[in-house]
Every structure is written in structure tokens, then in C-alpha cells.
Design an enzyme around this catalytic site. Structure first.
Site, PDB file in Angstrom:
ATOM      1  N   HIS A 257      -5.492   2.951   0.760  1.00 54.42           N
ATOM      2  CA  HIS A 257      -4.822   3.944   1.535  1.00 54.42           C
ATOM      3  C   HIS A 257      -5.488   4.726   2.704  1.00 54.42           C
ATOM      4  CE1 HIS A 257      -2.862   3.050  -2.148  1.00 54.42           C
ATOM      5  NE2 HIS A 257      -3.625   3.755  -3.008  1.00 54.42           N
TER       6      HIS A 257
ATOM      7  N   ASP B 236       1.154  -0.938  -0.112  1.00 53.23           N
ATOM      8  CA  ASP B 236       0.061  -0.036  -0.128  1.00 53.23           C
ATOM      9  C   ASP B 236       0.886   1.209  -0.025  1.00 53.23           C
ATOM     10  OD1 ASP B 236      -1.451   2.227   0.873  1.00 53.23           O
ATOM     11  OD2 ASP B 236      -3.037   0.904   1.415  1.00 53.23           O
ATOM     12  N   HIS B 237       1.160   1.930  -1.160  1.00 54.18           N
ATOM     13  CA  HIS B 237       2.332   2.852  -1.274  1.00 54.18           C
ATOM     14  C   HIS B 237       1.896   3.999  -0.258  1.00 54.18           C
ATOM     15  CE1 HIS B 237      -0.249   4.969  -4.241  1.00 54.18           C
ATOM     16  NE2 HIS B 237       0.360   5.976  -3.975  1.00 54.18           N
TER      17      HIS B 237
HETATM   18  C1  BG6 Z   1      -3.551   4.735  -6.576  1.00 52.92           C
HETATM   19  C2  BG6 Z   1      -4.779   4.869  -7.180  1.00 52.92           C
HETATM   20  O1  BG6 Z   1      -3.253   3.579  -5.668  1.00 52.92           O
HETATM   21  O2  BG6 Z   1      -3.109   5.787  -5.801  1.00 52.92           O
HETATM   22  C3  BG6 Z   1      -4.922   6.266  -8.172  1.00 52.92           C
HETATM   23  O3  BG6 Z   1      -4.930   3.475  -7.966  1.00 52.92           O
HETATM   24  C4  BG6 Z   1      -4.327   7.070  -7.353  1.00 52.92           C
HETATM   25  O4  BG6 Z   1      -6.162   6.079  -8.621  1.00 52.92           O
HETATM   26  C5  BG6 Z   1      -3.140   7.094  -6.863  1.00 52.92           C
HETATM   27  O5  BG6 Z   1      -4.379   8.120  -8.371  1.00 52.92           O
HETATM   28  C6  BG6 Z   1      -2.937   8.212  -6.078  1.00 52.92           C
HETATM   29  O6  BG6 Z   1      -1.342   8.136  -5.209  1.00 52.92           O
HETATM   30  P1  BG6 Z   1      -0.614   9.257  -4.953  1.00 52.92           P
HETATM   31  O7  BG6 Z   1       0.659   8.696  -4.447  1.00 52.92           O
HETATM   32  O8  BG6 Z   1      -0.319  10.036  -6.358  1.00 52.92           O
HETATM   33  O9  BG6 Z   1      -1.541  10.273  -3.836  1.00 52.92           O
END
Ligand code: BG6
Length: 509
Positions: A261, A198-199
């Protein structure tokens, strides 16, 4: 100027990061994720000297190409997406560790040749028999890859070595499919070797939530329903679906952002202090928060959740099409691109404190933050009318401009007593004088080090789906609750009304 004291905690949640020599096999190596995120992250780690001394990267994919062509393509994308400028010499050195391996995912032979390449890397480059498999492919490819890894014996490490798997989202589309996927993975890799990405957990300020709460004495004693009136967690972006309609239209904002997230940020904000900094001690506490979420089902869903879709509008003065006009989106799609919900955590600490969660595409600005609003001071002395003073608000900015700020009341200079809100502001960039690393940098290093703290455990993923399923089920019963808002606006009136019912206004980012 005194330099900041460096102790192990400053490096993140885990005490020690020591990535071990290994071969990283990326399945789906010609895809977007590899080009935009994984290779740029690995390149930046290489530039910082943070990678293990022996690392071989094998890109496993179906398309015909040579390693030379593959490296050239990666160089181009890294030039474009890397957070630091590409240095030719460093790139050449880093790229020499990359090999392309062409094979369909469903042919045993491809895995036999992969095994040979990995053995060679052990022999020639000292990768020590350690294997890190990254499934950067669509979930429908997981079963075939996993079963081949098992049948070829590649999922079992030799004694003294390890074999781990990193799984990308979407991790299922509901509780049932997530359970099936978890079972499938668990038949090949034990939970301790399974790293579900989960980044958001790899983002620097997300890691800092725990440090802020438990490495300072001033916050934790106020961190409960006696002192906090409500919490808002927001992740919005100006981007649309960006060519991902095929996936996004079957997912929607609830599955794409909330299930993973945002619920992860909620757990970090609301969890109890863990008994230690071990991955499981922390994840034990996080999962308790998910279990304490008051379920939303049936009519309750429509009282607590607002879903909406953007129509054509303006972002930064530029016209953008509506969601239904985007390539690949059905003209009558009812997929939500905006979700706002109010949830309750039914435990001792949080009883009665409403949590508001919001995510959306095509907002005027992008940003992710957690805002904790404290209760007003009593209506005596400076707050006699009961509405004159702004409440204290602690904002944890996850992105951009990572940092923490606290809104307080202060007397304006002068002979009269005028009280105004002021901000105490901490910016990562200025305090530490260095750019924050990309989430994938941290997560890849952690997986190479065997630290699963910043990855979602099986029960966390399943609890989050159990909560989201209740909402999705209710949504299936009607569609007239889907609201619309113009791209570039802050969302539909219904979302403002949801917050207003609790006397709350959504924050402008
Ligand atoms: C991803 C989603 O996990 O996270 C995307 O699939 C979203 O739809 C993205 O745009 C947002 O990540 P960050 O790091 O740009 O906030």
C-alpha cells in the site's frame, strides 16, 4: 448552484468503465474477505445499477452448505458491513445471482461440476463465457487452485470470451517467493489477465492523486526538488491485529503495509507524467520510481528505518492489551507493528528530497495521508528571521474525510501585521455530495471491464519486494533495534529522532 462538469476523467483514472457479463467465481467464499468486503461491494454496485446485466457469482469453498444458507449468511454480513443500508427487495434480486459450490480445492471433480455450473449460467443468464476467478484464499492454496483451473481447461476462455484471475495479497513474503508465485500464475494466466489487488489503489483519493497532479496546471510545475522540501506518507490505525495473529506475526508492518500500500502511494506521488492513461503507460512510470529507490541494506537500514511494537495502553480511553498479549502472538514476538522509514528517490526530479513513510497499528487515531511540504520562502520581507513562517503544506487525505488541503500564510485582520497559517480545504463529501465508494467496488468493476490500471503489475510487485528484502535481511541480523511504544501513543522516540535528523516533525493526523 452549478452542477460539477462531468467528463470521463471524473469517473476515475480510466476513461471508460464498461463491465462485461461474466461469472465471478470466488475461491474461499466462506472467508472474511468475501463477507466483509467482496459481497458488500458487489451489493452496493448492484444497488447503483453498475453491475453488468448478466452476472453470476459462484462461491467456491470447502464447507458443506446449501446456496440458500450461503445467501442467508451473506445477507447478515452485508447488513453489517455494507456502506449503504440493506434494501430487502434489492438484496433478494441481487442474491438470486449467487450460487454456492461446495468442493475441496484439490479435487478435479469440483472443477468439472464448476464448469457445468458456469455453462448453465452462460445458457440461462447470458454470462457469455466470461470468467473472473477471485483467489480469496491463503497463498498456500494458490498452487492447487491454479493447477486445477489449468488442467480442467477453465483458465482458457473460448474464442470471443475472456478468463481472468484476481489475486489477493499477501503476494509472496519476499522477492523469491513473489517470483515463484508470479511464475506459477503466469503458467496459467497471461499477465494481461492477471489482476493483483492492492486495495489502496482503489481508494478514491488515491486515484485522485494523478488527476490532481496532471489535470491541474498549478501543481506539476512545483512538483520537484526545487520546490519541495520533504514528503510524508502515513497510514495508521487504532486497530490491533484483530484475530489475524497467525498471518500478521509472520508478516509484520513492513510486509503487511509498506511493501504494497505505502510504496504504491509513493509511486503515484513521485512518478513522471505517463505517456497515456493506459494501464501499462501508468505502471511503466510507477515501476521507474521503485527502481529509483535508493536501496537500504546493512547498517544503512538502522539509520533509515525504525521498527517498533506496541505495548498495553489506552485507545479512546479504553485499555487495550499489548501486541504480545494478543491471542495467537508468541510472548517473545519481535514482529514490528510500527515502521517509520526515510527513503530517497535517486532520480532527476527528487534528488535530495527525503520521503518519510510511516505505518502503525494501535495509534491514537486512524488515517492515511500524503503531506507535501514546500520549501520556505527566502528569509527576506516576511520571513527575515528564517523561522517565523510555516511552510506551505499540501495534504492529500486518502481516508477518512477524503480531500485535499493546502496550508498557506495569511495576514490576520487588524492594524498590526500578524501572519498566521490558514487552510484551503476541499472535501469530497461536500463538493460532490455523494459518499465515496469502497475500494473493492471500483476494483471489481475494473476487473470485469478488463482495466488493470489500478492493479499491481508483476514488475512492480517484484521491485517493491527487492527494496523490502534489503531491510528484512538486515533486521534478521539483530533485534536490539526493536523499540516499544505504548498503544495509543504516536510511536517511539526513535521515530521522532529519525525525522528530527532531517529537521522534520511527524505530522499528527
Ligand atoms: C490490509 C492489512 O491490507 O490493510 C491490514 O493487511 C490493514 O493489516 C488494512 O489493517 C488497512 O486497510 P484500510 O483500508 O482499513 O486502511
Amino acid at each position: 448552484m452549478p452542477s460539477p462538469i462531468v467528463n470521463p476523467l471524473r469517473e476515475g483514472i480510466a476513461n471508460r468503465i464498461s463491465p462485461e457479463p461474466c461469472t465471478l467465481v470466488i475461491f474461499g467464499a466462506t472467508g472474511d474477505l468475501t463477507h466483509r468486503k467482496l459481497i458488500p461491494a458487489l451489493y452496493n454496485l448492484a444497488a447503483e445499477g453498475a453491475l453488468p446485466p448478466a452476472l453470476t457469482i459462484i462461491g467456491f469453498a470447502r464447507r458443506e452448505k446449501t446456496s440458500e444458507q450461503f445467501r442467508k449468511e451473506l445477507e447478515e454480513s452485508t447488513r453489517k458491513f455494507s456502506r449503504t443500508p440493506l434494501n430487502e427487495e434489492l438484496w433478494a434480486q441481487f442474491a438470486s445471482s449467487i450460487i454456492y459450490h461446495q468442493s475441496p480445492f484439490d479435487q478435479a471433480e469440483g472443477y468439472t461440476t464448476l464448469a457445468k455450473q458456469m455453462d448453465e449460467a452462460d445458457h440461462n443468464r447470458g454470462t457469455a463465457g466470461n470468467r473472473l476467478y477471485y483467489l480469496a484464499v491463503a497463498p498456500d492454496q494458490f498452487p492447487v487452485i491454479l493447477s486445477h483451473l489449468r488442467e480442467s481447461g477453465l483458465s482458457t476462455a473460448n474464442p470471443g470470451s475472456w478468463a481472468r484471475v484476481i489475486v489477493e495479497k499477501p503476494f509472496g513474503k519476499d522477492l523469491k517467493s513473489a517470483q515463484l508465485l508470479n511464475t506459477l500464475v503466469s503458467e496459467v494466466f497471461p499477465e494481461c489477465d492477471t489482476y493483483r489487488i492492492d486495495h489502496y489503489l482503489g481508494k478514491e483519493t488515491a486515484q485522485n492523486i494523478m488527476v490532481m497532479r496532471f489535470a491541474n496546471s498549478i501543481f506539476e510545475s512545483l512538483w520537484d526538488s526545487n520546490h519541495i522540501s520533504h514528503v510524508q506518507i502515513t497510514a495508521v490505525e487504532p486497530l490491533g491485529v484483530e484475530g489475524r495473529a497467525g498471518y500478521y506475526d509472520t508478516s509484520g508492518a513492513m510486509r503487511d503495509m509498506i511493501q504494497n500500500h505505502l510504496l504504491q502511494l509513493l509511486t503515484l506521488t513521485a512518478m513522471e507524467p505517463p505517456t497515456s492513461l493506459s494501464a501499462d503507460a501508468i505502471r511503466d512510470e510507477k515501476v521507474k520510481v521503485l527502481r529509483s529507490l535508493r536501496p537500504l541494506r546493512g547498517d544503512d537500514v538502522f539509520n533509515h528505518v525504525v521498527r517498533a511494537q506496541y505495548t498495553a495502553g489506552l485507545i479512546n480511553g479504553q485499555p487495550v492489551p499489548g501486541y504480545r498479549e494478543a491471542d495467537g502472538v508468541p510472548k517473545d514476538s519481535t514482529t514490528e507493528t510500527f515502521v517509520a522509514l526515510q527513503v530517497n528517490i535517486d532520480n532527476w526530479r527528487w534528488a535530495g528530497v527525503p520521503f518519510f513513510i510511516r505505518t502503525a497499528k494501535r495509534m491514537p487515531k486512524g488515517g492515511t495521508e500524503i503531506a507535501i511540504t514546500f520549501k520556505s520562502v527566502p528569509p527576506v520581507l516576511f520571513n527575515r528571521s528564517g523561522e517565523g513562517l510555516d511552510e506551505n503544506v499540501l495534504v492529500i487525505r486518502i481516508q477518512p474525510d477524503e480531500g485535499i488541503s493546502l496550508r498557506m500564510s495569511a495576514k490576520m485582520p487588524g492594524s498590526s501585521l500578524r501572519i498566521e497559517p490558514v487552510k484551503m480545504d476541499f472535501h469530497y463529501g461536500t463538493s460532490f455530495g455523494k459518499a465515496t465508494p469502497e475500494a473493492y467496488e471500483r476494483l471489481l468493476l475494473d476487473a470485469m471491464s478488463g482495466d488493470a490500471t489500478l492493479f499491481a503489475r508483476r514488475d512492480e510487485v517484484e521491485e517493491a519486494w527487492a527494496f523490502v528484502d534489503g531491510i528484512e535481511e538486515a533486521w534478521k541480523t539483530r533485534s536490539d533495534d526493536l523499540a516499544f511504544h505504548t498503544a495509543g501513543s504516536w510511536g517511539p522516540a526513535e521515530a521522532a529522532e529519525l525525522a528530527a535528523r532531517h529537521g522534520v516533525t511527524w505530522r499528527r493526523m
